[in-house]
Design a protein around this motif. Structure first.
Motif, PDB file in Angstrom:
ATOM      1  N   GLY A  96       1.563  -0.808   2.366  1.00 36.88           N
ATOM      2  CA  GLY A  96       1.996  -1.734   1.309  1.00 36.88           C
ATOM      3  C   GLY A  96       1.962  -1.114  -0.071  1.00 36.88           C
ATOM      4  O   GLY A  96       1.933  -1.823  -1.076  1.00 36.88           O
ATOM      5  N   GLU A  97       1.975   0.201  -0.139  1.00 35.88           N
ATOM      6  CA  GLU A  97       1.903   0.867  -1.450  1.00 35.88           C
ATOM      7  C   GLU A  97       3.248   0.921  -2.162  1.00 35.88           C
ATOM      8  O   GLU A  97       3.302   1.075  -3.370  1.00 35.88           O
ATOM      9  CB  GLU A  97       1.333   2.285  -1.278  1.00 35.88           C
ATOM     10  N   ASN A  98       4.320   0.816  -1.379  1.00 39.12           N
ATOM     11  CA  ASN A  98       5.653   0.826  -1.967  1.00 39.12           C
ATOM     12  C   ASN A  98       6.003  -0.589  -2.442  1.00 39.12           C
ATOM     13  O   ASN A  98       5.993  -1.536  -1.650  1.00 39.12           O
ATOM     14  CB  ASN A  98       6.653   1.316  -0.906  1.00 39.12           C
ATOM     15  N   ARG A  99       6.302  -0.718  -3.727  1.00 35.82           N
ATOM     16  CA  ARG A  99       6.594  -1.998  -4.354  1.00 35.82           C
ATOM     17  C   ARG A  99       7.641  -2.825  -3.598  1.00 35.82           C
ATOM     18  O   ARG A  99       7.559  -4.045  -3.535  1.00 35.82           O
ATOM     19  CB  ARG A  99       7.119  -1.692  -5.784  1.00 35.82           C
ATOM     20  N   ASP A 100       8.624  -2.156  -3.044  1.00 34.89           N
ATOM     21  CA  ASP A 100       9.782  -2.843  -2.458  1.00 34.89           C
ATOM     22  C   ASP A 100       9.682  -3.063  -0.950  1.00 34.89           C
ATOM     23  O   ASP A 100      10.643  -3.505  -0.332  1.00 34.89           O
ATOM     24  CB  ASP A 100      11.055  -2.039  -2.758  1.00 34.89           C
ATOM     25  N   LEU A 101       8.539  -2.744  -0.373  1.00 32.72           N
ATOM     26  CA  LEU A 101       8.436  -2.774   1.085  1.00 32.72           C
ATOM     27  C   LEU A 101       7.220  -3.581   1.534  1.00 32.72           C
ATOM     28  O   LEU A 101       6.104  -3.296   1.105  1.00 32.72           O
ATOM     29  CB  LEU A 101       8.269  -1.324   1.542  1.00 32.72           C
ATOM     30  N   GLU A 102       7.450  -4.616   2.383  1.00 33.83           N
ATOM     31  CA  GLU A 102       6.316  -5.316   2.996  1.00 33.83           C
ATOM     32  C   GLU A 102       5.962  -4.571   4.269  1.00 33.83           C
ATOM     33  O   GLU A 102       6.840  -4.184   5.041  1.00 33.83           O
ATOM     34  CB  GLU A 102       6.704  -6.770   3.313  1.00 33.83           C
TER      35      GLU A 102
END
Ligand code: VGL
Ligand code: ZN
Length: 184
Positions: A96-102
């Motif tokens: 979950g570190e990527n802002r755009d990815l759940e």
């Protein structure tokens, strides 16, 4: 249990007593600690939800959840009773570190060396994985299913899981059992 590893999903303060406090979380933590003490030889793998403060899953961005497990906050930390067992960063996987990815699955997370869990489990010659953690309906289920799809024998420790909703918890357990995940 040499060929077995324990995967502890998201036993983090925001899911225990914070913004997304889940049901039976204290009991799940206590039972996980008992399991670790009873089976010290079983390697422990930790999964950590680890979001930037503007993550797409948060309500302010149109997502379903309140802010939780924001990097650098207490809510993102492993419960203090379990934290001493997260002593090998190679066995801690962040998601979950990527802002755009759940990312609900710990299987998609990466350790500090950029390795995925499946890769590390194979290097450890693990073929059986015990899964526990929070929440049954989301990250526990997704992690267990991805491990099963990747060819591991997967069991969920029923006393060591915590959930958002009791009905959802029971439905998720039932679905996992039908897919071939053992409940023990
Ligand atoms: C989770 C919702 C949002 C979980 C993580 O760990 O189950 N659920 N982020
Ligand atoms: Zn999250």
């Amino acid at each position: 249990m040499k060929d077995t590893a324990l995967v502890i999903v998201d036993m983090l303060y925001d899911f225990i007593d914070g913004s997304m406090a889940c049901q039976e979380a204290d009991a799940a933590v206590a039972h996980t600690l008992e399991f670790i003490k009873a089976h010290p030889e079983v390697p422990r793998i930790f999964v950590r939800d680890h979001h930037p403060e503007d993550h797409c899953s948060f309500a302010a961005q149109g997502g379903p959840w309140p802010p939780h497990c924001v990097q650098g906050t207490r809510g993102a930390e492993i419960h203090k009773d379990l934290a001493p067992y997260a002593d090998d960063e190679g066995l801690v996987f962040y998601k979950g570190e990527n802002r755009d990815l759940e990312q609900y699955s710990g299987f998609a997370g990466l350790n500090e060396a950029g390795q995925q869990m499946g890769e590390v489990l194979r290097l450890m010659e693990t073929d059986k994985v015990l899964v526990c953690g929070i929440a049954t309906e989301f990250c526990v289920r997704n992690t267990a299913e991805d491990l099963l799809k990747d060819g591991f024998k997967v069991s969920v420790l029923k006393d060591c899981i915590s959930y958002v909703d009791h009905k959802g918890h029971l439905e998720a357990l039932d679905a996992m059992e039908k897919e071939g995940i053992r409940l023990i």
